[in-house]
Design a protein around this motif. Structure first.
Motif, PDB file in Angstrom:
ATOM      1  N   SER A 236      25.839  45.727  33.094  1.00 46.88           N
ATOM      2  CA  SER A 236      26.964  45.263  32.268  1.00 46.88           C
ATOM      3  C   SER A 236      27.946  46.394  31.998  1.00 46.88           C
ATOM      4  O   SER A 236      29.170  46.178  32.012  1.00 46.88           O
ATOM      5  N   ASN A 237      27.443  47.592  31.782  1.00 40.40           N
ATOM      6  CA  ASN A 237      28.343  48.736  31.555  1.00 40.40           C
ATOM      7  C   ASN A 237      29.220  49.005  32.776  1.00 40.40           C
ATOM      8  O   ASN A 237      30.413  49.300  32.650  1.00 40.40           O
ATOM      9  N   ILE A 238      28.623  48.910  33.967  1.00 37.70           N
ATOM     10  CA  ILE A 238      29.375  49.152  35.199  1.00 37.70           C
ATOM     11  C   ILE A 238      30.457  48.085  35.378  1.00 37.70           C
ATOM     12  O   ILE A 238      31.596  48.381  35.739  1.00 37.70           O
ATOM     13  N   ILE A 239      30.105  46.840  35.125  1.00 43.29           N
ATOM     14  CA  ILE A 239      31.077  45.746  35.264  1.00 43.29           C
ATOM     15  C   ILE A 239      32.223  45.913  34.271  1.00 43.29           C
ATOM     16  O   ILE A 239      33.403  45.760  34.632  1.00 43.29           O
ATOM     17  N   LEU A 240      31.890  46.229  33.037  1.00 38.33           N
ATOM     18  CA  LEU A 240      32.926  46.364  32.011  1.00 38.33           C
ATOM     19  C   LEU A 240      33.824  47.569  32.267  1.00 38.33           C
ATOM     20  O   LEU A 240      34.985  47.588  31.835  1.00 38.33           O
ATOM     21  N   ALA A 241      33.302  48.563  32.969  1.00 39.50           N
ATOM     22  CA  ALA A 241      34.097  49.772  33.245  1.00 39.50           C
ATOM     23  C   ALA A 241      34.922  49.659  34.517  1.00 39.50           C
ATOM     24  O   ALA A 241      35.677  50.579  34.852  1.00 39.50           O
ATOM     25  N   ASP A 242      34.799  48.542  35.223  1.00 40.45           N
ATOM     26  CA  ASP A 242      35.508  48.360  36.497  1.00 40.45           C
ATOM     27  C   ASP A 242      36.999  48.117  36.245  1.00 40.45           C
ATOM     28  O   ASP A 242      37.416  46.996  35.918  1.00 40.45           O
ATOM     29  N   LYS A 243      37.790  49.131  36.399  1.00 46.62           N
ATOM     30  CA  LYS A 243      39.235  49.029  36.141  1.00 46.62           C
ATOM     31  C   LYS A 243      39.942  48.199  37.208  1.00 46.62           C
ATOM     32  O   LYS A 243      40.989  47.619  36.962  1.00 46.62           O
ATOM     33  N   THR A 244      39.353  48.149  38.409  1.00 46.77           N
ATOM     34  CA  THR A 244      39.986  47.381  39.485  1.00 46.77           C
ATOM     35  C   THR A 244      39.746  45.884  39.309  1.00 46.77           C
ATOM     36  O   THR A 244      40.479  45.070  39.873  1.00 46.77           O
ATOM     37  N   THR A 245      38.702  45.546  38.559  1.00 50.80           N
ATOM     38  CA  THR A 245      38.241  44.167  38.344  1.00 50.80           C
ATOM     39  C   THR A 245      37.901  43.463  39.656  1.00 50.80           C
ATOM     40  O   THR A 245      37.805  42.240  39.692  1.00 50.80           O
ATOM     41  N   ALA A 246      37.732  44.229  40.734  1.00 43.08           N
ATOM     42  CA  ALA A 246      37.416  43.620  42.028  1.00 43.08           C
ATOM     43  C   ALA A 246      35.943  43.263  42.145  1.00 43.08           C
ATOM     44  O   ALA A 246      35.565  42.416  42.951  1.00 43.08           O
TER      45      ALA A 246
END
Length: 441
Positions: free
Chosen positions: A302-312
Protein backbone atom coordinates in the motif's frame (compact mmCIF):
# COMPACT_ATOMS: atom_id res chain seq x y z
CA UNK A 1 -8.30 9.39 -6.69
CA UNK A 2 -10.07 7.75 -9.62
CA UNK A 3 -8.01 4.56 -9.59
CA UNK A 4 -9.86 1.25 -9.56
CA UNK A 5 -8.17 -1.45 -7.48
CA UNK A 6 -9.30 -5.06 -7.85
CA UNK A 7 -8.44 -7.56 -5.13
CA UNK A 8 -8.71 -11.13 -6.38
CA UNK A 9 -9.64 -13.28 -3.40
CA UNK A 10 -10.26 -12.31 0.23
CA UNK A 11 -6.94 -13.48 1.62
CA UNK A 12 -5.41 -11.87 4.71
CA UNK A 13 -2.93 -9.73 2.74
CA UNK A 14 -5.52 -8.73 0.17
CA UNK A 15 -8.05 -7.61 2.78
CA UNK A 16 -5.47 -5.61 4.74
CA UNK A 17 -4.19 -3.90 1.57
CA UNK A 18 -7.75 -3.20 0.43
CA UNK A 19 -8.54 -1.42 3.70
CA UNK A 20 -5.38 0.69 3.58
CA UNK A 21 -5.94 1.79 -0.03
CA UNK A 22 -9.66 2.46 0.43
CA UNK A 23 -8.90 4.57 3.49
CA UNK A 24 -6.55 6.65 1.30
CA UNK A 25 -9.31 7.26 -1.24
CA UNK A 26 -8.94 4.48 -3.82
CA UNK A 27 -11.98 2.63 -5.12
CA UNK A 28 -11.36 -0.96 -4.06
CA UNK A 29 -13.43 -4.04 -4.83
CA UNK A 30 -12.74 -7.54 -3.50
CA UNK A 31 -13.92 -10.50 -5.61
CA UNK A 32 -14.31 -13.67 -3.54
CA UNK A 33 -15.84 -17.09 -4.38
CA UNK A 34 -17.11 -17.64 -0.81
CA UNK A 35 -19.58 -15.62 1.22
CA UNK A 36 -18.05 -13.37 3.88
CA UNK A 37 -19.57 -15.34 6.75
CA UNK A 38 -17.86 -18.48 5.45
CA UNK A 39 -14.32 -17.06 5.57
CA UNK A 40 -12.07 -18.40 8.29
CA UNK A 41 -12.60 -21.29 10.69
CA UNK A 42 -12.01 -22.23 14.31
CA UNK A 43 -8.42 -23.36 13.80
CA UNK A 44 -5.81 -21.04 15.24
CA UNK A 45 -2.67 -19.51 13.77
CA UNK A 46 0.38 -18.02 15.41
CA UNK A 47 0.84 -14.36 14.59
CA UNK A 48 2.58 -11.23 15.75
CA UNK A 49 0.27 -8.66 17.32
CA UNK A 50 2.74 -6.03 16.16
CA UNK A 51 1.88 -6.95 12.57
CA UNK A 52 -1.67 -5.69 13.14
CA UNK A 53 -0.28 -2.30 14.10
CA UNK A 54 1.99 -2.27 11.04
CA UNK A 55 -0.94 -3.09 8.75
CA UNK A 56 -3.22 -0.55 10.43
CA UNK A 57 -5.61 -3.25 11.65
CA UNK A 58 -7.30 -2.40 14.94
CA UNK A 59 -7.87 -5.21 17.41
CA UNK A 60 -11.56 -5.30 18.27
CA UNK A 61 -12.36 -4.70 21.97
CA UNK A 62 -13.91 -8.18 22.15
CA UNK A 63 -11.14 -9.82 20.12
CA UNK A 64 -10.27 -13.26 21.44
CA UNK A 65 -6.67 -14.42 21.39
CA UNK A 66 -4.13 -16.06 23.63
CA UNK A 67 -0.56 -14.97 24.22
CA UNK A 68 1.99 -17.58 23.20
CA UNK A 69 4.60 -18.00 25.88
CA UNK A 70 7.72 -20.17 25.92
CA UNK A 71 8.23 -22.69 23.14
CA UNK A 72 9.96 -26.00 23.82
CA UNK A 73 11.62 -27.95 21.02
CA UNK A 74 12.33 -31.65 21.64
CA UNK A 75 14.92 -33.83 19.93
CA UNK A 76 13.50 -36.99 18.29
CA UNK A 77 14.66 -39.14 21.23
CA UNK A 78 13.27 -36.55 23.71
CA UNK A 79 16.61 -36.45 25.56
CA UNK A 80 17.46 -32.88 24.54
CA UNK A 81 15.18 -29.87 24.78
CA UNK A 82 15.62 -26.29 23.70
CA UNK A 83 13.46 -23.59 25.26
CA UNK A 84 12.78 -20.34 23.46
CA UNK A 85 11.50 -17.54 25.68
CA UNK A 86 9.44 -15.03 23.72
CA UNK A 87 10.51 -11.46 24.65
CA UNK A 88 7.73 -9.16 25.79
CA UNK A 89 8.36 -6.73 22.93
CA UNK A 90 7.98 -9.54 20.39
CA UNK A 91 4.85 -11.09 21.80
CA UNK A 92 3.09 -13.66 19.68
CA UNK A 93 -0.47 -14.85 19.97
CA UNK A 94 -2.79 -17.62 18.87
CA UNK A 95 -5.98 -16.46 17.17
CA UNK A 96 -8.69 -18.34 15.34
CA UNK A 97 -8.94 -17.70 11.62
CA UNK A 98 -12.61 -16.82 12.07
CA UNK A 99 -11.68 -14.08 14.54
CA UNK A 100 -8.93 -12.85 12.26
CA UNK A 101 -11.23 -12.58 9.26
CA UNK A 102 -13.92 -10.88 11.33
CA UNK A 103 -11.50 -8.06 12.15
CA UNK A 104 -10.12 -7.75 8.64
CA UNK A 105 -13.55 -7.71 6.99
CA UNK A 106 -14.88 -5.18 9.51
CA UNK A 107 -11.88 -2.92 8.90
CA UNK A 108 -12.30 -3.17 5.14
CA UNK A 109 -16.02 -2.41 5.30
CA UNK A 110 -15.45 0.55 7.59
CA UNK A 111 -13.17 1.99 4.90
CA UNK A 112 -15.79 1.46 2.17
CA UNK A 113 -14.20 -1.52 0.46
CA UNK A 114 -16.78 -3.15 -1.82
CA UNK A 115 -17.25 -6.93 -1.88
CA UNK A 116 -18.54 -9.15 -4.67
CA UNK A 117 -19.01 -12.56 -3.07
CA UNK A 118 -19.99 -15.91 -4.55
CA UNK A 119 -17.89 -14.98 -7.57
CA UNK A 120 -15.53 -17.54 -9.07
CA UNK A 121 -12.40 -16.04 -10.62
CA UNK A 122 -11.47 -17.64 -13.94
CA UNK A 123 -8.21 -15.83 -14.69
CA UNK A 124 -6.48 -12.55 -15.54
CA UNK A 125 -7.52 -10.15 -18.27
CA UNK A 126 -4.52 -8.91 -20.25
CA UNK A 127 -3.75 -6.18 -22.70
CA UNK A 128 -0.31 -7.00 -24.07
CA UNK A 129 1.84 -7.71 -21.00
CA UNK A 130 -0.33 -5.62 -18.67
CA UNK A 131 -3.00 -7.06 -16.40
CA UNK A 132 -6.08 -4.87 -16.82
CA UNK A 133 -8.68 -6.87 -14.93
CA UNK A 134 -10.20 -10.26 -14.23
CA UNK A 135 -12.34 -12.79 -16.01
CA UNK A 136 -14.99 -14.02 -13.55
CA UNK A 137 -18.13 -16.12 -13.68
CA UNK A 138 -20.08 -12.88 -13.38
CA UNK A 139 -18.33 -11.29 -16.31
CA UNK A 140 -15.24 -9.23 -17.10
CA UNK A 141 -14.11 -6.61 -14.60
CA UNK A 142 -11.57 -3.91 -15.32
CA UNK A 143 -9.13 -2.21 -12.97
CA UNK A 144 -5.94 -0.17 -12.85
CA UNK A 145 -4.31 -2.75 -10.57
CA UNK A 146 -5.09 -6.37 -9.69
CA UNK A 147 -3.87 -7.46 -6.27
CA UNK A 148 -3.73 -11.25 -6.35
CA UNK A 149 -4.83 -12.64 -3.00
CA UNK A 150 -6.47 -15.77 -4.40
CA UNK A 151 -4.31 -18.30 -2.59
CA UNK A 152 -1.69 -20.92 -3.28
CA UNK A 153 -3.31 -22.13 -6.50
CA UNK A 154 -4.38 -18.70 -7.69
CA UNK A 155 -6.10 -18.83 -11.11
CA UNK A 156 -4.72 -15.34 -11.73
CA UNK A 157 -1.03 -15.96 -11.09
CA UNK A 158 -0.98 -19.44 -12.61
CA UNK A 159 -2.32 -18.17 -15.95
CA UNK A 160 -0.02 -15.20 -16.41
CA UNK A 161 2.04 -15.61 -19.60
CA UNK A 162 5.82 -15.84 -19.49
CA UNK A 163 6.16 -12.32 -20.93
CA UNK A 164 4.85 -10.93 -17.63
CA UNK A 165 8.03 -12.28 -15.93
CA UNK A 166 6.03 -13.33 -12.85
CA UNK A 167 7.23 -16.46 -11.04
CA UNK A 168 3.97 -18.37 -11.47
CA UNK A 169 4.23 -22.10 -10.79
CA UNK A 170 4.40 -24.38 -7.79
CA UNK A 171 5.28 -28.03 -8.36
CA UNK A 172 3.80 -31.00 -6.44
CA UNK A 173 7.24 -31.60 -4.90
CA UNK A 174 7.09 -28.08 -3.43
CA UNK A 175 4.00 -28.79 -1.34
CA UNK A 176 3.68 -29.72 2.31
CA UNK A 177 0.67 -31.19 4.06
CA UNK A 178 -0.80 -30.35 7.47
CA UNK A 179 -3.47 -31.99 9.60
CA UNK A 180 -4.89 -30.53 12.82
CA UNK A 181 -6.93 -32.08 15.61
CA UNK A 182 -8.45 -30.41 18.67
CA UNK A 183 -8.83 -32.36 21.93
CA UNK A 184 -10.18 -31.56 25.40
CA UNK A 185 -7.69 -31.36 28.25
CA UNK A 186 -8.05 -32.30 31.90
CA UNK A 187 -8.96 -29.47 34.25
CA UNK A 188 -5.52 -29.17 35.85
CA UNK A 189 -3.95 -28.51 32.44
CA UNK A 190 -6.50 -25.93 31.29
CA UNK A 191 -5.36 -22.37 30.66
CA UNK A 192 -1.77 -23.35 29.92
CA UNK A 193 -0.23 -21.41 27.03
CA UNK A 194 2.22 -24.17 26.19
CA UNK A 195 3.73 -24.74 22.76
CA UNK A 196 5.73 -27.93 22.23
CA UNK A 197 7.49 -28.68 18.95
CA UNK A 198 8.56 -32.19 17.89
CA UNK A 199 10.75 -32.53 14.78
CA UNK A 200 10.66 -36.10 13.48
CA UNK A 201 8.01 -37.22 16.00
CA UNK A 202 8.33 -40.90 16.79
CA UNK A 203 11.14 -41.04 14.23
CA UNK A 204 8.82 -40.11 11.38
CA UNK A 205 9.61 -37.35 8.88
CA UNK A 206 7.99 -33.98 9.49
CA UNK A 207 7.13 -31.82 12.48
CA UNK A 208 4.37 -32.01 15.07
CA UNK A 209 3.23 -29.37 17.54
CA UNK A 210 1.03 -29.32 20.64
CA UNK A 211 -0.49 -26.01 21.76
CA UNK A 212 -2.73 -25.65 24.81
CA UNK A 213 -5.49 -23.08 24.41
CA UNK A 214 -8.03 -22.46 27.19
CA UNK A 215 -9.84 -25.77 27.79
CA UNK A 216 -8.46 -27.63 24.78
CA UNK A 217 -5.26 -28.51 23.00
CA UNK A 218 -4.53 -28.26 19.29
CA UNK A 219 -2.29 -30.92 17.78
CA UNK A 220 -0.84 -30.40 14.33
CA UNK A 221 1.15 -32.69 12.07
CA UNK A 222 3.18 -31.39 9.13
CA UNK A 223 4.54 -33.77 6.51
CA UNK A 224 6.68 -33.47 3.41
CA UNK A 225 4.38 -35.85 1.57
CA UNK A 226 0.72 -36.83 1.59
CA UNK A 227 -0.67 -38.47 4.72
CA UNK A 228 -1.75 -42.04 5.12
CA UNK A 229 -4.07 -43.04 8.02
CA UNK A 230 -1.38 -45.14 9.70
CA UNK A 231 1.00 -42.15 9.86
CA UNK A 232 -1.64 -39.96 11.47
CA UNK A 233 -2.65 -42.55 14.07
CA UNK A 234 0.97 -43.27 14.97
CA UNK A 235 1.87 -39.61 15.44
CA UNK A 236 -1.29 -38.79 17.43
CA UNK A 237 -0.62 -41.74 19.72
CA UNK A 238 2.94 -40.48 20.22
CA UNK A 239 1.78 -36.96 21.08
CA UNK A 240 -0.81 -38.25 23.53
CA UNK A 241 1.90 -40.27 25.27
CA UNK A 242 3.88 -37.04 25.80
CA UNK A 243 0.80 -35.14 26.96
CA UNK A 244 -1.39 -37.52 29.02
CA UNK A 245 -3.65 -34.65 30.15
CA UNK A 246 -5.01 -34.44 26.61
CA UNK A 247 -8.15 -36.47 25.95
CA UNK A 248 -8.23 -39.14 23.27
CA UNK A 249 -11.57 -38.28 21.64
CA UNK A 250 -11.15 -35.30 19.29
CA UNK A 251 -13.51 -32.35 19.39
CA UNK A 252 -12.85 -31.76 15.71
CA UNK A 253 -10.36 -32.79 13.03
CA UNK A 254 -9.38 -30.64 10.06
CA UNK A 255 -9.15 -31.56 6.44
CA UNK A 256 -5.59 -32.00 5.20
CA UNK A 257 -4.26 -28.59 4.16
CA UNK A 258 -1.70 -28.05 1.42
CA UNK A 259 0.75 -25.19 1.60
CA UNK A 260 3.94 -23.99 -0.01
CA UNK A 261 7.32 -25.47 0.78
CA UNK A 262 9.02 -23.51 -1.99
CA UNK A 263 11.04 -20.32 -1.94
CA UNK A 264 9.22 -16.95 -1.96
CA UNK A 265 8.54 -15.59 -5.43
CA UNK A 266 11.51 -14.04 -7.16
CA UNK A 267 9.18 -11.82 -9.16
CA UNK A 268 5.63 -11.20 -7.93
CA UNK A 269 4.81 -8.02 -9.88
CA UNK A 270 4.22 -6.92 -13.44
CA UNK A 271 2.37 -4.04 -15.09
CA UNK A 272 -0.98 -3.78 -13.32
CA UNK A 273 -0.39 -6.78 -11.05
CA UNK A 274 0.98 -7.63 -7.61
CA UNK A 275 0.69 -10.89 -5.66
CA UNK A 276 0.41 -11.11 -1.89
CA UNK A 277 0.00 -13.77 0.80
CA UNK A 278 -0.21 -17.41 -0.25
CA UNK A 279 -0.50 -16.27 -3.87
CA UNK A 280 3.09 -15.01 -3.50
CA UNK A 281 4.23 -18.04 -1.42
CA UNK A 282 4.62 -15.95 1.75
CA UNK A 283 3.78 -18.74 4.18
CA UNK A 284 6.38 -20.34 6.39
CA UNK A 285 7.57 -23.65 4.91
CA UNK A 286 7.37 -25.18 8.39
CA UNK A 287 3.72 -24.49 9.16
CA UNK A 288 1.97 -22.82 6.29
CA UNK A 289 1.16 -19.89 8.53
CA UNK A 290 1.76 -16.64 6.65
CA UNK A 291 -0.52 -14.20 8.52
CA UNK A 292 2.25 -12.01 9.90
CA UNK A 293 4.15 -11.85 6.62
CA UNK A 294 0.96 -11.07 4.70
CA UNK A 295 0.04 -8.21 7.04
CA UNK A 296 3.50 -6.71 6.77
CA UNK A 297 3.44 -7.12 2.99
CA UNK A 298 0.09 -5.27 2.92
CA UNK A 299 1.68 -2.20 4.46
CA UNK A 300 4.65 -2.36 2.08
CA UNK A 301 2.44 -2.73 -1.00
CA UNK A 302 0.00 0.00 0.00
CA UNK A 303 2.86 2.40 0.73
CA UNK A 304 4.37 1.76 -2.70
CA UNK A 305 1.03 2.30 -4.45
CA UNK A 306 0.31 5.50 -2.54
CA UNK A 307 3.79 6.83 -3.33
CA UNK A 308 3.42 6.22 -7.08
CA UNK A 309 3.53 9.74 -8.51
CA UNK A 310 3.05 8.45 -12.06
CA UNK A 311 -0.16 6.64 -11.01
CA UNK A 312 0.67 4.14 -13.77
CA UNK A 313 0.92 1.22 -11.31
CA UNK A 314 3.39 -0.51 -13.58
CA UNK A 315 6.26 -2.88 -12.88
CA UNK A 316 8.74 0.01 -12.64
CA UNK A 317 6.92 1.21 -9.52
CA UNK A 318 5.72 -2.08 -8.10
CA UNK A 319 9.20 -3.66 -8.15
CA UNK A 320 9.99 -1.64 -5.03
CA UNK A 321 7.34 -3.74 -3.25
CA UNK A 322 9.15 -6.93 -4.25
CA UNK A 323 12.52 -5.51 -3.26
CA UNK A 324 11.36 -4.29 0.15
CA UNK A 325 9.46 -7.46 0.99
CA UNK A 326 12.38 -9.71 0.12
CA UNK A 327 14.69 -7.66 2.32
CA UNK A 328 12.29 -7.63 5.27
CA UNK A 329 10.98 -11.21 5.13
CA UNK A 330 11.42 -13.09 1.85
CA UNK A 331 15.11 -13.94 2.15
CA UNK A 332 14.55 -15.04 5.75
CA UNK A 333 11.80 -17.41 4.62
CA UNK A 334 14.12 -18.72 1.92
CA UNK A 335 16.70 -19.41 4.63
CA UNK A 336 14.14 -21.44 6.58
CA UNK A 337 13.56 -23.47 3.43
CA UNK A 338 17.29 -24.21 3.19
CA UNK A 339 17.28 -25.51 6.77
CA UNK A 340 14.11 -27.50 6.12
CA UNK A 341 15.73 -29.21 3.14
CA UNK A 342 18.71 -30.13 5.29
CA UNK A 343 16.56 -31.59 8.09
CA UNK A 344 14.67 -33.66 5.54
CA UNK A 345 17.92 -35.43 4.64
CA UNK A 346 18.84 -36.38 8.23
CA UNK A 347 17.96 -39.58 10.05
CA UNK A 348 16.47 -39.33 13.57
CA UNK A 349 19.84 -40.33 15.08
CA UNK A 350 21.61 -37.63 13.09
CA UNK A 351 19.07 -35.04 14.20
CA UNK A 352 19.55 -36.16 17.81
CA UNK A 353 23.25 -35.48 17.36
CA UNK A 354 22.47 -32.05 15.91
CA UNK A 355 20.57 -31.24 19.12
CA UNK A 356 23.25 -32.68 21.39
CA UNK A 357 26.00 -30.69 19.67
CA UNK A 358 23.96 -27.47 19.89
CA UNK A 359 24.03 -27.06 16.12
CA UNK A 360 20.43 -25.82 16.16
CA UNK A 361 18.81 -23.24 18.37
CA UNK A 362 15.14 -22.80 19.29
CA UNK A 363 14.85 -20.03 16.72
CA UNK A 364 15.75 -22.50 13.97
CA UNK A 365 12.41 -24.20 14.64
CA UNK A 366 10.30 -21.07 15.12
CA UNK A 367 7.12 -21.56 13.12
CA UNK A 368 7.32 -18.09 11.70
CA UNK A 369 5.19 -15.54 13.48
CA UNK A 370 7.75 -12.96 14.48
CA UNK A 371 10.57 -11.30 12.64
CA UNK A 372 12.80 -12.02 15.60
CA UNK A 373 12.79 -15.73 14.85
CA UNK A 374 13.37 -15.11 11.17
CA UNK A 375 16.21 -12.68 11.84
CA UNK A 376 17.94 -15.19 14.07
CA UNK A 377 17.93 -17.67 11.22
CA UNK A 378 20.04 -15.32 9.15
CA UNK A 379 22.81 -15.76 11.68
CA UNK A 380 23.25 -19.24 10.27
CA UNK A 381 24.99 -17.63 7.32
CA UNK A 382 27.69 -16.17 9.54
CA UNK A 383 30.56 -17.87 11.32
CA UNK A 384 28.06 -19.03 13.97
CA UNK A 385 27.02 -22.12 12.02
CA UNK A 386 30.64 -22.92 11.18
CA UNK A 387 31.40 -22.91 14.89
CA UNK A 388 28.44 -25.16 15.60
CA UNK A 389 29.52 -27.60 12.89
CA UNK A 390 32.99 -28.03 14.38
CA UNK A 391 31.36 -30.19 17.04
CA UNK A 392 30.45 -32.89 14.52
CA UNK A 393 33.60 -32.76 12.40
CA UNK A 394 34.27 -36.38 13.35
CA UNK A 395 31.08 -37.60 11.69
CA UNK A 396 31.76 -37.51 7.97
CA UNK A 397 28.33 -38.85 6.98
CA UNK A 398 26.57 -36.18 8.96
CA UNK A 399 28.89 -33.48 7.67
CA UNK A 400 28.14 -34.47 4.07
CA UNK A 401 24.48 -33.70 4.73
CA UNK A 402 24.90 -30.52 6.78
CA UNK A 403 27.86 -28.74 5.17
CA UNK A 404 25.96 -28.08 1.91
CA UNK A 405 23.66 -25.91 4.01
CA UNK A 406 26.46 -23.43 4.60
CA UNK A 407 27.16 -23.29 0.87
CA UNK A 408 23.47 -22.94 0.02
CA UNK A 409 22.91 -20.11 2.51
CA UNK A 410 26.13 -18.45 1.40
CA UNK A 411 24.84 -18.48 -2.19
CA UNK A 412 21.48 -17.15 -1.04
CA UNK A 413 23.13 -14.28 0.78
CA UNK A 414 25.22 -13.43 -2.26
CA UNK A 415 22.27 -13.63 -4.66
CA UNK A 416 20.14 -11.50 -2.34
CA UNK A 417 22.75 -8.75 -2.44
CA UNK A 418 22.60 -8.79 -6.26
CA UNK A 419 18.82 -8.36 -6.45
CA UNK A 420 18.08 -5.68 -9.08
CA UNK A 421 17.31 -2.34 -7.47
CA UNK A 422 15.17 -1.22 -10.40
CA UNK A 423 12.86 -2.93 -12.85
CA UNK A 424 14.61 -4.23 -15.93
CA UNK A 425 13.09 -7.29 -17.58
CA UNK A 426 16.35 -8.88 -18.70
CA UNK A 427 18.09 -8.28 -15.36
CA UNK A 428 15.16 -9.62 -13.37
CA UNK A 429 14.86 -12.74 -15.52
CA UNK A 430 18.57 -13.40 -15.06
CA UNK A 431 18.39 -12.83 -11.30
CA UNK A 432 15.27 -15.00 -10.96
CA UNK A 433 17.01 -17.93 -12.62
CA UNK A 434 20.04 -17.66 -10.32
CA UNK A 435 17.81 -17.37 -7.25
CA UNK A 436 15.68 -20.39 -8.20
CA UNK A 437 18.75 -22.51 -8.98
CA UNK A 438 19.76 -22.32 -5.30
CA UNK A 439 16.81 -24.51 -4.36
CA UNK A 440 17.11 -27.15 -7.05
CA UNK A 441 17.59 -30.67 -5.63
Amino acid sequence: MGKQIIVAGAGVGGLATAALLAKAGYAVTVYERKQLQDLGDDWTDTLSLNAFRIAGVKLAPDCKYRYLENQTVFSPDLNTTIIRAVPRDQVEARMSRRELYRMLITGAQQNDVAFVCGCEIHGPLLLGNRVVGLETEKGTVYGDLVIDSAGLFSPVRSQLPEMCTVDTQIEPSQLMYALRACYPVEEQAQGRAVNSIYPMPNGEPGIATVTYDQDCAELSIVRFQEFCPEDVDSTLHYLHAQHPAIGTTPLRVSEVERFSAREPMASMVCDGYAAIGASAFMSSPLSGDGVTNSLKAARILSNIILADKTTALCADTLWEYELTYMKKAGISLATILCILQMFNKLTPDELNSVFEQNIVSAEDFVIGASSAGLTSLLKVSSSGLKGRLEGISHDRGQLRKILPLTLQIGKLSAIASLMPKRWNKANIQSWTKRYQNIFLP
